[in-house]
Design a protein around this motif. Sequence first.
Motif, PDB file in Angstrom:
ATOM      1  N   GLU A  89       4.775   2.205   6.802  1.00 23.12           N
ATOM      2  CA  GLU A  89       4.037   0.951   6.977  1.00 23.12           C
ATOM      3  C   GLU A  89       4.384  -0.040   5.875  1.00 23.12           C
ATOM      4  O   GLU A  89       4.616  -1.229   6.140  1.00 23.12           O
ATOM      5  N   GLN A  90       4.442   0.434   4.643  1.00 20.78           N
ATOM      6  CA  GLN A  90       4.820  -0.438   3.525  1.00 20.78           C
ATOM      7  C   GLN A  90       6.255  -0.929   3.672  1.00 20.78           C
ATOM      8  O   GLN A  90       6.564  -2.080   3.352  1.00 20.78           O
ATOM      9  N   VAL A 127       6.338  -3.808   6.130  1.00 19.88           N
ATOM     10  CA  VAL A 127       5.841  -5.046   5.518  1.00 19.88           C
ATOM     11  C   VAL A 127       6.926  -5.671   4.647  1.00 19.88           C
ATOM     12  O   VAL A 127       7.133  -6.892   4.660  1.00 19.88           O
ATOM     13  N   LEU A 128       7.628  -4.839   3.891  1.00 21.19           N
ATOM     14  CA  LEU A 128       8.716  -5.320   3.035  1.00 21.19           C
ATOM     15  C   LEU A 128       9.820  -5.956   3.868  1.00 21.19           C
ATOM     16  O   LEU A 128      10.321  -7.037   3.541  1.00 21.19           O
ATOM     17  N   TYR A 134      -3.846   9.713   2.790  1.00 21.74           N
ATOM     18  CA  TYR A 134      -3.028   9.356   3.953  1.00 21.74           C
ATOM     19  C   TYR A 134      -3.826   9.544   5.243  1.00 21.74           C
ATOM     20  O   TYR A 134      -3.753   8.711   6.151  1.00 21.74           O
ATOM     21  N   TRP A 167       6.855   5.250  -1.015  1.00 20.85           N
ATOM     22  CA  TRP A 167       6.247   4.291  -0.096  1.00 20.85           C
ATOM     23  C   TRP A 167       6.135   4.891   1.296  1.00 20.85           C
ATOM     24  O   TRP A 167       6.888   5.791   1.671  1.00 20.85           O
ATOM     25  N   THR A 168       5.206   4.342   2.066  1.00 22.68           N
ATOM     26  CA  THR A 168       5.039   4.766   3.454  1.00 22.68           C
ATOM     27  C   THR A 168       5.895   3.901   4.365  1.00 22.68           C
ATOM     28  O   THR A 168       6.393   2.836   3.959  1.00 22.68           O
TER      29      THR A 168
END
Length: 334
Positions: free
Chosen positions: A121-122, A125-126, A249, A118-119
Motif C-alpha cells: 500500500e505504501q 502511494v509512492l 498489519y 514498507w507495505t
Amino acid sequence: MRWVKVLLIVAIIAALSAFAGFRYWQSRLEAPIAIEESTIYEVPRGASFDQVMGDLDERGIIAEAWPFRLLVRVFPDELPALRAGEFMLEPGMSGRKVIGLLGSDNVVTYPLTIPEGWTFEQMRVLLAAAPKLQHSTAKMSDAEVMAALGHPGEHPEGRFFPDTYQYHKGISDLEILRQAYQRMEKTLAAVWAERDDGLVIDSAYEALILASLIERETGVDGERHRIAGVFERRLERGMRLQTDPTVIYGLGDDYDGNITRADLRRSTPYNTYVIPGLPPTPIAMPGRAALEAAVHPAEGDALYFVATGDGGHHFSSTLREHNAAVQRYILNRR
C-alpha cells in the motif's frame, strides 16, 4: 591562353569560397549553445528533425537552425534518429554534440526509492506521487495490478524488492512494479537455494513471510539472524510467534499507533498472538539481509526478545527473564 588563366583564377576563388563556406558551416555546428546552466530539453514524441531544430532556434539555444538542417540533408545516414524524451543540455556543449545527445539513450532519469519494510500500500502511494511517471495503475485494485503484471491471484504483499529504481518520463508505473517483482523473485530464489538444512519453513514463500516479520522487527544488522533464530525455535516447539508487527498489519486502518490488550486478543488472520505458525502472507517488503536471516537463523536458546528503546532488543531464554526485561523497558520508557 589568357582565358585559361581567368578560368583558373575563377576556379581558385570558387574553391576558396567553398572552403571558407565549409569552414564557416562547421564553425556554426561546433558553436557552443546559448545556455548558462544545465537545462532539460524534451524532444516530443513524433517530432521531426526540422521541428526540433526550429524549436531550439526559437528558444535561443542554438543561434541558427540552417547549419543543422543542411547537415541532415548532406549527411543523412551519419546522423542518429532523434529519440523522444528528456535530455540534459550542459553549458559549453556544441550544437553537434546536442544532436548526438538527442539521438542517444542518455535520457534524464529519476530515482524512486522503495524502503525496506514498507507495505505494498505504501509502495502504491509512492508510485502515485512520483513525478513524470505514467500512472497506469491509478484506478486498478491490487488484484488488477497483479493480473496486469501477469500474476493473477497472487497476493501482492512482499512480492516486490525494496530498492532504488531509475525511470524516465513516460515510463509506466507497471514497469517499475515489474522490475521490482522480478528482482524479488530472483533474489528470493538465490537466497532459498543457499538455505540452511533442517529449517522449519519448507518453501521459499514461507521464507519470504518470515523475512517480512524480521524486517518489521529490526533494522539492526546484527540482530536479524538472532531474531530469525528466536522465530525458528518457537516454530519448532509449536509456540506462537507473538510478534507485534503482525498484530498491527492485521488491524489495518484500525491501528491508531498503540497496541492494546484487546488488540492482542483480536482474532485476525495475521495476529500471531492468536494464530499458530506464520501469517498467511508477508506483512511487508523485506530486503536481502532479512531474507538471508530467515534462511540462516542464528543458533542459541533465546525464545523471547523485547525492544530496549534504543533501536535494539534484549533476548531471553526464559519467560521469567523476558518479563523482567519487559518491566525494565517500561520503566526506562517512563
